[in-house]
Design a protein around this motif. Structure first.
Motif, mmCIF file in Angstrom:
data_model
loop_
_atom_site.group_PDB
_atom_site.id
_atom_site.type_symbol
_atom_site.label_atom_id
_atom_site.label_comp_id
_atom_site.label_asym_id
_atom_site.label_seq_id
_atom_site.Cartn_x
_atom_site.Cartn_y
_atom_site.Cartn_z
ATOM 1 N N CYS A 152 0.255 -5.536 10.319
ATOM 2 C CA CYS A 152 -0.221 -5.526 8.939
ATOM 3 C C CYS A 152 -1.679 -5.966 8.859
ATOM 4 O O CYS A 152 -2.460 -5.441 8.043
ATOM 5 N N ALA A 153 -2.070 -6.922 9.694
ATOM 6 C CA ALA A 153 -3.480 -7.320 9.740
ATOM 7 C C ALA A 153 -4.347 -6.149 10.182
ATOM 8 O O ALA A 153 -5.457 -5.946 9.674
ATOM 9 N N LYS A 154 -3.822 -5.370 11.117
ATOM 10 C CA LYS A 154 -4.562 -4.190 11.574
ATOM 11 C C LYS A 154 -4.621 -3.133 10.477
ATOM 12 O O LYS A 154 -5.638 -2.435 10.334
ATOM 13 N N ALA A 155 -3.567 -2.998 9.687
ATOM 14 C CA ALA A 155 -3.591 -2.051 8.573
ATOM 15 C C ALA A 155 -4.642 -2.439 7.541
ATOM 16 O O ALA A 155 -5.317 -1.580 6.966
ATOM 17 N N ARG A 156 -4.793 -3.749 7.312
ATOM 18 C CA ARG A 156 -5.814 -4.235 6.380
ATOM 19 C C ARG A 156 -7.231 -4.023 6.922
ATOM 20 O O ARG A 156 -8.160 -3.739 6.165
ATOM 21 N N GLN A 157 -7.394 -4.199 8.239
ATOM 22 C CA GLN A 157 -8.703 -4.073 8.879
ATOM 23 C C GLN A 157 -8.530 -3.167 10.097
ATOM 24 O O GLN A 157 -8.476 -3.618 11.236
ATOM 25 N N PRO A 158 -8.417 -1.839 9.869
ATOM 26 C CA PRO A 158 -8.058 -0.943 10.971
ATOM 27 C C PRO A 158 -9.163 -0.730 12.000
ATOM 28 O O PRO A 158 -8.881 -0.302 13.126
ATOM 29 N N VAL A 159 -10.390 -0.992 11.634
ATOM 30 C CA VAL A 159 -11.529 -0.808 12.528
ATOM 31 C C VAL A 159 -12.391 -2.062 12.450
ATOM 32 O O VAL A 159 -12.504 -2.680 11.382
ATOM 33 N N ARG A 160 -12.996 -2.444 13.584
ATOM 34 C CA ARG A 160 -13.840 -3.630 13.592
ATOM 35 C C ARG A 160 -14.856 -3.595 12.462
ATOM 36 O O ARG A 160 -15.449 -2.539 12.164
#
Length: 317
Positions: A75-83
């Motif tokens: 879910c953290a990756k979904a919020r911030q999918p790219v650096r």
């Protein structure tokens, strides 16, 4: 989903239309084979399309060893999918994926982790992936996931109804699933790799749309053959014809085996060709994927810096 457009209400089952569906397999395969070479994009245009692809990903974890910690990281990756530095360089801060897709037990942790983000949680349901649990339990499973906070439900159809041509049974099943979802939107997984023929894919697509599916989806990701371009072409043309016949727009979700940025570009080109720009939004198109995002992020870093990086520089989950 489907902001500003009416939700697919479905229609009565029209067996004459279902039986009239056909598929010219050789022509479909030729059309699909030419697409990657004819619809390539480069440089800034490629970066823009890849950013669009990220916004259309249902970021997914469907493993037996899923934990709440893994789901929170996803879910953290979904919020911030790219650096952040890459997104800033591209001028698109705030980009997110289209949704997060999990098993029922992980719905509540995902809802908590995504609170305030606007990213929906999708739950696979109805005895996923085989769809062979008792019918009343499949309906109950939908209700439990909706109660836990899932706003999208990915159901699996009974493949035997397609293989035996029992279209009434498939329609009744899909209609019951749609009703059990209530306000949650329903994606009907056809498991196209197990349906035998492209004609069966076309017919199953129509039946599910007639029964009220908001999306039709290729695969669970667990079959031997998952999303393919020929299957996608058949399903997209069914969606196009259904809109012409009813006025309702139905979404499309290819899932399983789409792991490279170049494959995502090909699918987006096919959507644009067959369905038009309206479908290039999370309301009407999603990728079911887990590893696709990592490759897209690497391609975007190369676009920004001129250097390819190792996958570990772009952690996913």
């Amino acid at each position: 989903m489907h902001a500003g457009a009416p939700r697919n209400a479905g229609t009565a089952l029209d067996l004459s239309r279902i039986r009239a569906q056909a598929a010219n397999t050789s022509a479909i395969e030729r059309r699909a084979a030419t697409l990657p070479g004819r619809r390539s994009v480069k440089k800034d245009w490629q970066a823009a399309w890849l950013l669009k692809a990220i916004s259309l990903i249902d970021l997914t974890t469907l493993s037996g060893d899923d934990t709440e910690g893994r789901v929170r990281r996803l879910c953290a990756k979904a919020r911030q999918p790219v650096r952040a530095d890459i997104l800033d360089a591209l001028g698109v801060p705030g980009l997110t994926t289209g949704a997060v897709c999990v098993y029922h037990d992980m719905v509540a942790p995902a809802v908590r982790a995504l609170h305030g983000s606007g990213i929906p949680v999708a739950a696979v349901s109805t005895g996923f992936p085989a769809g062979l649990s008792p019918f009343h339990l499949r309906l109950a499973e939908i209700g439990e996931s909706v109660a836990a906070g899932a706003s999208e439900i990915d159901i699996v159809i009974s493949r035997r109804h397609v293989l035996t041509g029992d279209w009434q049974a498939l329609y009744d099943e899909m209609r019951a699933f749609r009703e059990a979802c209530g306000q949650a939107h329903v994606k009907a997984i056809l498991a196209t790799g197990e349906l035998g023929t492209l004609r069966n894919v076309a017919r199953a697509s129509w039946v599910c749309m007639m029964a009220g599916a908001d999306f039709i989806k290729t695969s669970t990701g667990k079959e031997g053959v998952n999303a393919t371009l020929p299957v996608s072409l058949v399903m997209m043309r069914a969606i196009r014809d259904y809109e012409a016949a009813t006025g309702f727009r139905v979404g499309y979700k290819p899932a399983g085996g789409i792991s490279k940025a170049k494959d995502a570009l090909t699918y987006l080109a096919l959507v644009k060709d067959e369905l038009g720009d309206a479908w290039l939004s999370p309301d009407l198109f999603r990728f079911g994927a887990s590893s696709l995002l990592g490759d897209i992020e690497r391609q975007l870093e190369h676009h920004v810096t001129g250097r390819y990086s190792a996958a570990h520089r772009h952690p996913q989950a």
